[in-house]
Design a protein around this motif. Sequence first.
Motif, PDB file in Angstrom:
ATOM      1  N   GLN A   1     -29.800 -10.552  -2.719  1.00  0.00           N
ATOM      2  CA  GLN A   1     -30.846  -9.542  -2.830  1.00  0.00           C
ATOM      3  C   GLN A   1     -30.827  -8.849  -4.192  1.00  0.00           C
ATOM      4  N   THR A   2     -32.000  -8.463  -4.670  1.00  0.00           N
ATOM      5  CA  THR A   2     -32.081  -7.706  -5.920  1.00  0.00           C
ATOM      6  C   THR A   2     -31.491  -6.314  -5.737  1.00  0.00           C
ATOM      7  N   LEU A   3     -31.560  -5.767  -4.538  1.00  0.00           N
ATOM      8  CA  LEU A   3     -30.887  -4.508  -4.219  1.00  0.00           C
ATOM      9  C   LEU A   3     -29.456  -4.859  -3.820  1.00  0.00           C
ATOM     10  N   ARG A   4     -28.522  -4.591  -4.690  1.00  0.00           N
ATOM     11  CA  ARG A   4     -27.123  -4.966  -4.448  1.00  0.00           C
ATOM     12  C   ARG A   4     -26.399  -3.926  -3.598  1.00  0.00           C
ATOM     13  N   ASP A   5     -26.992  -2.761  -3.460  1.00  0.00           N
ATOM     14  CA  ASP A   5     -26.377  -1.638  -2.755  1.00  0.00           C
ATOM     15  C   ASP A   5     -26.605  -1.765  -1.249  1.00  0.00           C
ATOM     16  N   CYS A   6     -26.042  -2.823  -0.680  1.00  0.00           N
ATOM     17  CA  CYS A   6     -26.243  -3.076   0.744  1.00  0.00           C
ATOM     18  C   CYS A   6     -24.980  -3.689   1.329  1.00  0.00           C
ATOM     19  N   GLU A   7     -24.934  -3.658   2.647  1.00  0.00           N
ATOM     20  CA  GLU A   7     -23.892  -4.381   3.361  1.00  0.00           C
ATOM     21  C   GLU A   7     -24.563  -5.249   4.410  1.00  0.00           C
ATOM     22  N   LEU A   8     -23.917  -6.343   4.731  1.00  0.00           N
ATOM     23  CA  LEU A   8     -24.389  -7.223   5.793  1.00  0.00           C
ATOM     24  C   LEU A   8     -23.393  -7.109   6.930  1.00  0.00           C
ATOM     25  N   LEU A   9     -23.835  -6.555   8.036  1.00  0.00           N
ATOM     26  CA  LEU A   9     -22.999  -6.387   9.219  1.00  0.00           C
ATOM     27  C   LEU A   9     -23.376  -7.461  10.230  1.00  0.00           C
ATOM     28  N   VAL A  10     -22.488  -8.433  10.400  1.00  0.00           N
ATOM     29  CA  VAL A  10     -22.725  -9.526  11.330  1.00  0.00           C
ATOM     30  C   VAL A  10     -21.926  -9.255  12.597  1.00  0.00           C
ATOM     31  N   ILE A  11     -22.620  -9.265  13.714  1.00  0.00           N
ATOM     32  CA  ILE A  11     -21.964  -9.161  15.018  1.00  0.00           C
ATOM     33  C   ILE A  11     -21.912 -10.581  15.581  1.00  0.00           C
ATOM     34  N   ASN A  12     -20.732 -11.199  15.527  1.00  0.00           N
ATOM     35  CA  ASN A  12     -20.536 -12.538  16.084  1.00  0.00           C
ATOM     36  C   ASN A  12     -20.316 -12.360  17.577  1.00  0.00           C
ATOM     37  N   ASP A  13     -21.336 -12.667  18.335  1.00  0.00           N
ATOM     38  CA  ASP A  13     -21.365 -12.338  19.761  1.00  0.00           C
ATOM     39  C   ASP A  13     -20.819 -13.458  20.635  1.00  0.00           C
TER      40      ASP A  13
ATOM     41  N   ALA B   1     -20.833   4.908   0.574  1.00  0.00           N
ATOM     42  CA  ALA B   1     -21.461   3.981   1.516  1.00  0.00           C
ATOM     43  C   ALA B   1     -22.687   3.356   0.858  1.00  0.00           C
ATOM     44  N   PRO B   2     -22.981   2.102   1.157  1.00  0.00           N
ATOM     45  CA  PRO B   2     -24.192   1.484   0.624  1.00  0.00           C
ATOM     46  C   PRO B   2     -25.440   2.166   1.180  1.00  0.00           C
ATOM     47  N   THR B   3     -26.564   1.849   0.596  1.00  0.00           N
ATOM     48  CA  THR B   3     -27.839   2.429   1.018  1.00  0.00           C
ATOM     49  C   THR B   3     -28.361   1.788   2.294  1.00  0.00           C
ATOM     50  N   VAL B   4     -28.160   0.473   2.431  1.00  0.00           N
ATOM     51  CA  VAL B   4     -28.739  -0.279   3.545  1.00  0.00           C
ATOM     52  C   VAL B   4     -27.661  -1.099   4.248  1.00  0.00           C
ATOM     53  N   THR B   5     -27.693  -1.065   5.565  1.00  0.00           N
ATOM     54  CA  THR B   5     -26.945  -2.023   6.378  1.00  0.00           C
ATOM     55  C   THR B   5     -27.949  -3.021   6.918  1.00  0.00           C
ATOM     56  N   VAL B   6     -27.693  -4.289   6.678  1.00  0.00           N
ATOM     57  CA  VAL B   6     -28.490  -5.345   7.290  1.00  0.00           C
ATOM     58  C   VAL B   6     -27.724  -5.767   8.535  1.00  0.00           C
ATOM     59  N   LEU B   7     -28.306  -5.542   9.679  1.00  0.00           N
ATOM     60  CA  LEU B   7     -27.677  -5.821  10.967  1.00  0.00           C
ATOM     61  C   LEU B   7     -28.117  -7.191  11.453  1.00  0.00           C
ATOM     62  N   LEU B   8     -27.148  -8.094  11.589  1.00  0.00           N
ATOM     63  CA  LEU B   8     -27.445  -9.478  11.935  1.00  0.00           C
ATOM     64  C   LEU B   8     -26.561  -9.910  13.113  1.00  0.00           C
ATOM     65  N   PRO B   9     -27.106  -9.927  14.328  1.00  0.00           N
ATOM     66  CA  PRO B   9     -26.364 -10.476  15.462  1.00  0.00           C
ATOM     67  C   PRO B   9     -26.396 -12.004  15.398  1.00  0.00           C
ATOM     68  N   ALA B  10     -25.290 -12.629  15.740  1.00  0.00           N
ATOM     69  CA  ALA B  10     -25.225 -14.094  15.664  1.00  0.00           C
ATOM     70  C   ALA B  10     -24.535 -14.641  16.910  1.00  0.00           C
ATOM     71  N   TYR B  11     -25.177 -15.599  17.526  1.00  0.00           N
ATOM     72  CA  TYR B  11     -24.573 -16.316  18.653  1.00  0.00           C
ATOM     73  C   TYR B  11     -24.855 -17.801  18.455  1.00  0.00           C
ATOM     74  N   ASN B  12     -23.794 -18.576  18.251  1.00  0.00           N
ATOM     75  CA  ASN B  12     -23.910 -20.024  18.018  1.00  0.00           C
ATOM     76  C   ASN B  12     -24.983 -20.322  16.969  1.00  0.00           C
ATOM     77  N   ALA B  13     -24.801 -19.728  15.810  1.00  0.00           N
ATOM     78  CA  ALA B  13     -25.806 -19.769  14.743  1.00  0.00           C
ATOM     79  C   ALA B  13     -25.416 -20.665  13.577  1.00  0.00           C
ATOM     80  N   GLN B  14     -24.481 -21.578  13.786  1.00  0.00           N
ATOM     81  CA  GLN B  14     -23.960 -22.361  12.665  1.00  0.00           C
ATOM     82  C   GLN B  14     -25.042 -23.096  11.877  1.00  0.00           C
TER      83      GLN B  14
END
Length: 113
Positions: free
Chosen positions: A29-41, A3-16
């Motif tokens: 990011q310089t820290l590549r050991d991450c995931e971006l979790l987008v919740i398309n709401d 598992a990556p070290t960091v989850t970046v939690l990004l909720p999105a609603y009509n964010a185009q």
Amino acid sequence: MDAPTVTVLLPAYNAQEWLREAIESILRQTLRDCELLVINDGSTDETALILQSYADPRLRVVTHQANRGLIASLNQGLELATTEFVARMDADDISHPSRLELQVDYMRTHPEI
């Protein structure tokens, strides 16, 4: 794969309007050991198409068919995160390239925080 070290939690609603810049700021990011979790709401704009245009394995997307609201999206994201750290980001934010690296280093150097 671990598992990556960091989850970046990004909720999105009509964010185009801002979403692509927000995503790119995390993927660069310089820290590549991450995931971006987008919740398309439940977005009704082009948010889903923007998310589908990425093939980066660090991007994980959860889609709600209807808008559930910010708090429900954040709570779901926290439940789905399996990483040591979770970072919060809005869909209209842009992160400095070393944001995650600096934050993880600080947290590890100051465990009392």
